[in-house]
Scaffold this active site. Structure first.
Site, PDB file in Angstrom:
ATOM      1  N   ALA A  13      42.265  10.914 -30.515  1.00 35.77           N
ATOM      2  CA  ALA A  13      42.980  12.188 -30.588  1.00 35.77           C
ATOM      3  C   ALA A  13      42.371  13.115 -31.645  1.00 35.77           C
ATOM      4  CB  ALA A  13      44.455  11.935 -30.897  1.00 35.77           C
ATOM      5  N   HIS A  14      42.909  14.299 -31.751  1.00 36.73           N
ATOM      6  CA  HIS A  14      42.394  15.327 -32.641  1.00 36.73           C
ATOM      7  C   HIS A  14      42.450  14.903 -34.110  1.00 36.73           C
ATOM      8  CE1 HIS A  14      46.687  16.299 -31.926  1.00 36.73           C
ATOM      9  NE2 HIS A  14      46.716  16.561 -33.200  1.00 36.73           N
ATOM     10  N   ASN A  15      41.418  15.279 -34.833  1.00 38.43           N
ATOM     11  CA  ASN A  15      41.326  15.094 -36.301  1.00 38.43           C
ATOM     12  C   ASN A  15      41.087  13.646 -36.716  1.00 38.43           C
ATOM     13  OD1 ASN A  15      42.104  17.775 -36.262  1.00 38.43           O
ATOM     14  ND2 ASN A  15      44.201  17.349 -36.866  1.00 38.43           N
TER      15      ASN A  15
END
Lengths: 323, 323, 323
Positions: B244-246
């Site tokens: 997922a993001h980050n």
């Protein structure tokens, strides 16, 4: 093993093998034909030994030269000529790569062509289909849009191959369905971790899918390393399932969505696996086994068992423990 | 952050930012250059504060204007000019969208072209490859059939990008392999739930993949929202993994099939994760950590730990508890 | 049910139905219009009964002929004419296939064409898009590269359909986003296991996706068998999620990555599901339910509950048990 699927070099000088292993070669050179495990090696093949559990095979092997380490030197010495290395398996990988120089090259296949529908009267092709070298497709089989049959694939009769699929190094029976987005036959996720640059296992096995089976959408089925990955007959696999290298699934199995197999496990016939279950590597699951959804299987399961849980245990125990 | 990947508007009047936030603007207008967190904001940027844990950063921030709510009004007032809103993060999202109007537009990229092989002599393209704007591809790199390199992508030398892949907003090192069917760089699954119509976080981070790494088949790696999603060097990721993001994955990690990461967690180096394990969001996993297959990790893990279970605990405890 | 999506034969002689079921037909022949469940069958339809829980429906059904087995013969006899078979559901499947001969034919759609952008002025098409028969696309909708809209699909206005997607037998609302690599509308993984050759359920349901919803990348959403698979409005689904046939997801739900649903479960509104959770089949999940990541849900969950664990239990109990 289906070596016709992989280009193999023949007659590699023993001295070259030594050189690859960074060993000094002394004595009379000879040609080696292949690298195989102790059981299947012939007199002109090289083999390897890295565990006492292969002692019985060592006694009977036809191989003259066996890659091993100092721990097994004396025992190998009794039957064959040991080639001493520090790390047996990475050395085997390097020698395998000598014989099968393309076994790790999974770059996309650029020797593909758009099939001419007039030449394949009994096959139904979608748009943008690409076909590589050494591909055989049976009659009444259909190949969906954007699907890529890379090199070294045999597909039987009456198969339905869907859209956006990639297949390589595979042998597919008759009446098999493969659904959209699945990726079949790439090399497995096996390697020797190495600081800076991991070393990959060779992958000279293929994927074999039996008659009447179905492979769901967005699945990934990796080809075998030194043996094949096999799916039996009339076995149905749902969507988003991952099957790692060397896994052997029996006949009449039902494997529901998002199940995952680590490498080299075998399943008997009539096994039913619920959604999202995971099967660890190198396990033996018997016939008629039911594995509940979400289970994590970490040990062998005998025939006719019902298991559930993480780690998986007898279903009745699971239900009792969670009442 | 690699803002050259995203089109940014400069010099937005403070009055326009107030209007976007549905606030009355009084006083002398001024130009704002960007929106950044308290630590990285400069004197012409706007920033935001929504938790006491950012107090130390607030004291040192160069930002003059800080979006906050009544709870932190007094504390912000000591160091900056507070801009009072009801919900800080959705307000930040709206202002970010002002500066980065394309940060949420993930419509497919129609400014693509079919590369002319004669112009890219050192790159091997498959059939039906599409390339967008602001794309750089290194030498000896191959891009497989039907693969789409949308806009704002840098790919290093000697990379192997497979078939049916979509990449956007990414920076990929040298000797990287990306396998068939993976989708890299789309915006992450972060939003502020809102009855009738959810509000998406801005996503102005990219995906960064280090040298010598491998991304398996059918993976999904989302780009970051306010920071980047990073995969280190010589890190190998198996099939059907979701990042997922980050998320920040270190070097020399091994992540097996069907593992999933929620947003914003970080992994050290030499971390090994078994199949189907899940890592919750905003966690810190140390170096040399081993996470057993199927585990559900819900808290930080220190260096050199071995954990397993759901929720994950010390491996020895897991084995003892499940004897 | 949206039968305009499936070709249906009308007026099949009762004698032909008997023949299909390998039963002797005696008496006056008559035309049968359709096969439906007891509640929705009309007087010219055939129905079926295989459980006492349908007794109330049997009493009110308009159907004259009901497929059943010896166990329910006497009870059916009181209200309708029983058609006695050994296995009710496989017989229903066979009769359904008579009425809907294409309900199991999921071969790729070869009746597709490349849309002429000049004819679709309000629709933005990528490269290599393919469109089948009986497809309606609303205005300001975009369809990404390599995406295949097979036959029998309705897409609303302002939708963003990404790249490498396959959609069939689906009805999609306005402002819906479907991300790259998702496969929507194939038949579900339901069948009657049969030695040598499994028998598939008929699948005459479609996939319905409500307004303002988002479907992530590499998802698989199967169409329904005898009813539809439904996703509500403003429901957001992350990557690599699997939704099986007949599942019914409410409005304003948030379903994170790698979640899987077995068939026929229903979710209320405002349900939040953490990553990798699995929902067993035929369950009823209420409104405002929170399901923790990695959970395995095996029983119904009432409104406003928070659950976690495998099997899922009350969140507070899970946290206490795992302290």
């Amino acid at each position: 093993m289906n070596n016709k699927f992989f280009y193999k070099k023949n007659n590699i000088p023993l001295s070259k093998i030594f050189k690859t292993l960074k060993l000094d070669f002394i004595g009379k050179d000879r040609k080696i034909y292949d690298i195989k495990d102790l059981a299947s090696a012939n007199s002109h093949d090289i083999s390897f030994m890295n565990s006492n559990k292969y002692f019985d095979l060592l006694k009977k092997t036809k191989a003259k030269y066996v890659i091993t380490n100092t721990r097994y030197k004396n025992i190998v010495d009794r039957y064959c000529k040991p080639i001493l290395v520090k790390n047996v398996l990475p050395s085997v990988a390097n020698v395998t790569l000598l014989f099968y120089p393309k076994s790790l090259d999974d770059t996309f296949d650029n020797n593909v062509f758009t099939p001419d529908q007039r030449k394949y009267k009994n096959i139904k092709f979608g748009k943008n289909v690409l076909i590589g070298k050494n591909v055989i497709i049976g009659k009444n089989t259909s190949i969906g849009h954007n699907t890529i049959i890379e090199s070294n694939v045999e597909i039987g009769d009456n198969c339905e191959i869907g859209n956006n699929i990639v297949i390589k190094y595979s042998k597919i029976g008759n009446n098999v369905k493969i659904l959209d987005g699945s990726i079949i036959g790439k090399k497995g996720f096996g390697f020797f971790p190495d600081y800076k640059k991991n070393i990959r296992y060779p992958h000279i096995g293929i994927v074999i899918i039996g008659h009447n089976s179905e492979i769901g959408s967005n699945n990934t089925i990796d080809r075998g390393s030194m043996s094949d990955t096999k799916i039996g007959e009339n076995t149905f696999i749902d969507n988003q399932v991952h099957i790692a290298h060397n896994v052997n699934v029996g006949d009449n199995c039902i494997i529901t969505a998002q199940v995952g197999f680590a490498g080299s496990s075998s399943l008997g016939n009539k096994v039913i696996i619920g959604g999202q279950a995971g099967i660890s590597g190198h396990l033996k699951i018997g016939n008629n086994v039911h594995i509940g959804g979400g289970s994590g299987v970490v040990k062998n399961i005998p025939d006719n068992s019902k298991v559930m849980g993480y780690p998986a245990k007898d279903l009745r125990k699971f239900l009792k423990d969670n009442k």
